[in-house]
Design an enzyme around this catalytic site. Structure first.
Site, PDB file in Angstrom:
ATOM      1  N   ILE A  43      -9.246  -1.017  -0.485  1.00  0.00           N
ATOM      2  CA  ILE A  43      -8.017  -0.360  -0.040  1.00  0.00           C
ATOM      3  C   ILE A  43      -8.130   1.128  -0.352  1.00  0.00           C
ATOM      4  CG2 ILE A  43      -6.675  -2.465  -0.457  1.00  0.00           C
ATOM      5  CD1 ILE A  43      -5.288  -0.976  -2.768  1.00  0.00           C
ATOM      6  N   GLY A  48      -1.923  -7.310  -5.894  1.00  0.00           N
ATOM      7  CA  GLY A  48      -2.582  -8.008  -6.982  1.00  0.00           C
ATOM      8  C   GLY A  48      -3.823  -8.804  -6.609  1.00  0.00           C
ATOM      9  N   ASP A  90      -5.572   7.023   6.121  1.00  0.00           N
ATOM     10  CA  ASP A  90      -6.335   8.272   6.035  1.00  0.00           C
ATOM     11  C   ASP A  90      -6.568   8.771   7.448  1.00  0.00           C
ATOM     12  OD1 ASP A  90      -8.244  10.213   4.551  1.00  0.00           O
ATOM     13  OD2 ASP A  90      -9.486   9.379   6.151  1.00  0.00           O
ATOM     14  N   ASP A 108       2.145   7.643  -0.042  1.00  0.00           N
ATOM     15  CA  ASP A 108       0.707   7.740   0.265  1.00  0.00           C
ATOM     16  C   ASP A 108       0.455   8.577   1.521  1.00  0.00           C
ATOM     17  OD1 ASP A 108       0.200   5.918  -1.873  1.00  0.00           O
ATOM     18  OD2 ASP A 108       0.555   4.235  -0.521  1.00  0.00           O
ATOM     19  N   TRP A 145      -9.733  -3.087 -10.170  1.00  0.00           N
ATOM     20  CA  TRP A 145     -11.007  -3.775  -9.928  1.00  0.00           C
ATOM     21  C   TRP A 145     -12.217  -2.887 -10.205  1.00  0.00           C
ATOM     22  CZ3 TRP A 145      -6.839  -6.054  -7.690  1.00  0.00           C
ATOM     23  CH2 TRP A 145      -6.791  -7.447  -7.761  1.00  0.00           C
ATOM     24  N   GLU A 200      -7.034   4.804  -8.692  1.00  0.00           N
ATOM     25  CA  GLU A 200      -7.055   4.411  -7.275  1.00  0.00           C
ATOM     26  C   GLU A 200      -6.829   5.639  -6.399  1.00  0.00           C
ATOM     27  OE1 GLU A 200      -3.923   1.533  -6.953  1.00  0.00           O
ATOM     28  OE2 GLU A 200      -2.352   2.984  -7.413  1.00  0.00           O
TER      29      GLU A 200
END
Length: 321
Positions: A154, A117, A99, A41, A173, A208
């Site tokens: 997130i 989760g 970020d 990431d 989600w 995501e």
């Protein structure tokens, strides 16, 4: 991710996505780098003082530095110890998906704390005068989500436009969301609307890691689709859509809304480079550079840094080379 022959990739891409934003049906390899290549990431920036810094999931927000964007050195962590409030979200104080940006004379670092989760999650914010590890001051929670919410706080990513500051975020989600921030505090405006930007039509809504950039008159939403974090079995890939408005609606090059599962395929795994995703974009000498991780099939699925330059077609779609 299953390894596929280039010819099969080409046939699938041509048949299913005739006007996608990808550079070619065989996909470019990452640009060569040396030194410490392990990362997950990644978020990168060219420092005002010269050189580059990258932050990532792992450690207490793991740090890498480079003088030339080719050779990378391990530079420890953003923080020496986790801020105490992180332990509200997991027992180890483990942060995810940072970020990095620069505005108002300071570097700003956003990151997520959560547990696998669950959407009992928070996005935190810190500032630094230099952007280097060990210089960060944490300012606590910028935005949160709870199990009663239909989004997951997130994978933050910041963008400024027309004097306003926005943060896209989201993982599963129901997908990608956006909220407006207070430019002074860097935290969500009180009572701010949570906009919906992208989702999948089928559970578990596997999209995501959003990142939005402006090019010309459009805003471009990049996101990671399918499964992360499974080594060589990962199916991560990067898709993109665009909108004339920050808050959408975003559509792909065929006109399909990203809220209905649309998105042009920009980059996916090929050869040894499996599960390309977790992307961010930064400016370097006037050019847009795509940063992401991939799982190296020639190194037991170790996550490594991928860098490719973005170019833009006459029709205004990004491509990777």
């Amino acid at each position: 991710m299953r390894l596929r022959l280039a010819s099969l990739l080409a046939a699938a891409a041509l048949a299913l996505l005739p006007t996608t934003a990808q550079a070619s049906v065989t996909y470019p390899d990452p640009q060569p780098i040396t030194g410490q290549q392990i990362i997950h990431d990644p978020t990168l920036i060219r420092l005002k003082s010269g050189g580059y810094v990258a932050y990532s999931t792992g450690g207490i927000i793991g740090a890498r530095t480079s003088k030339d964007r080719v050779h990378w050195d391990d530079a420890g962590n953003a923080f020496s110890t986790p801020p105490s409030w992180w332990y509200e979200y997991n027992a180890t104080g483990d942060p995810w998906a940072p970020d990095l940006s620069y505005r108002a004379g300071r570097y700003w670092l956003y990151y997520a704390v959560s547990s696998w989760g669950t959407n009992h999650s928070a996005i935190g914010v810190a500032t630094s005068p230099t952007g280097l590890p060990g210089t960060w001051t944490d300012h606590g929670k910028a935005f949160t989500s709870e199990t009663t919410d239909t989004w997951n706080a997130i994978d933050p990513a910041l963008i400024r436009a027309d004097g306003r500051l926005w943060m896209s975020f989201g993982s599963y989600w129901t997908g990608i969301r956006m909220v407006e921030l207070n430019p002074r505090t860097g935290k969500a405006l009180e009572g701010a609307t949570v906009h919906h930007l992208a989702t999948r039509p089928d559970a578990p809504y596997a999209v995501e890691g959003p990142y939005i950039v402006r090019h010309g008159r459009y805003y471009y939403l990049f996101a990671s689709y399918d499964q992360c974090c499974a080594g060589v079995n990962s199916t991560y890939k990067i898709r993109v859509g665009r909108s004339t408005a920050m808050t959408g609606p975003y559509t792909d090059s065929t006109g399909k809304p990203l809220l209905e599962g649309g998105g042009d395929l920009l980059l996916e795994g090929h050869g040894r480079y499996i599960g390309t995703g977790g992307e961010s974009i930064f400016k370097d000498r006037g050019r847009d550079v795509l940063a992401y991780h991939y799982y190296d099939a020639d190194d037991n699925g170790t996550p490594k840094l991928g860098l490719n330059t973005l170019s833009w077609t006459k029709n205004g779609w990004p491509r990777v080379f």
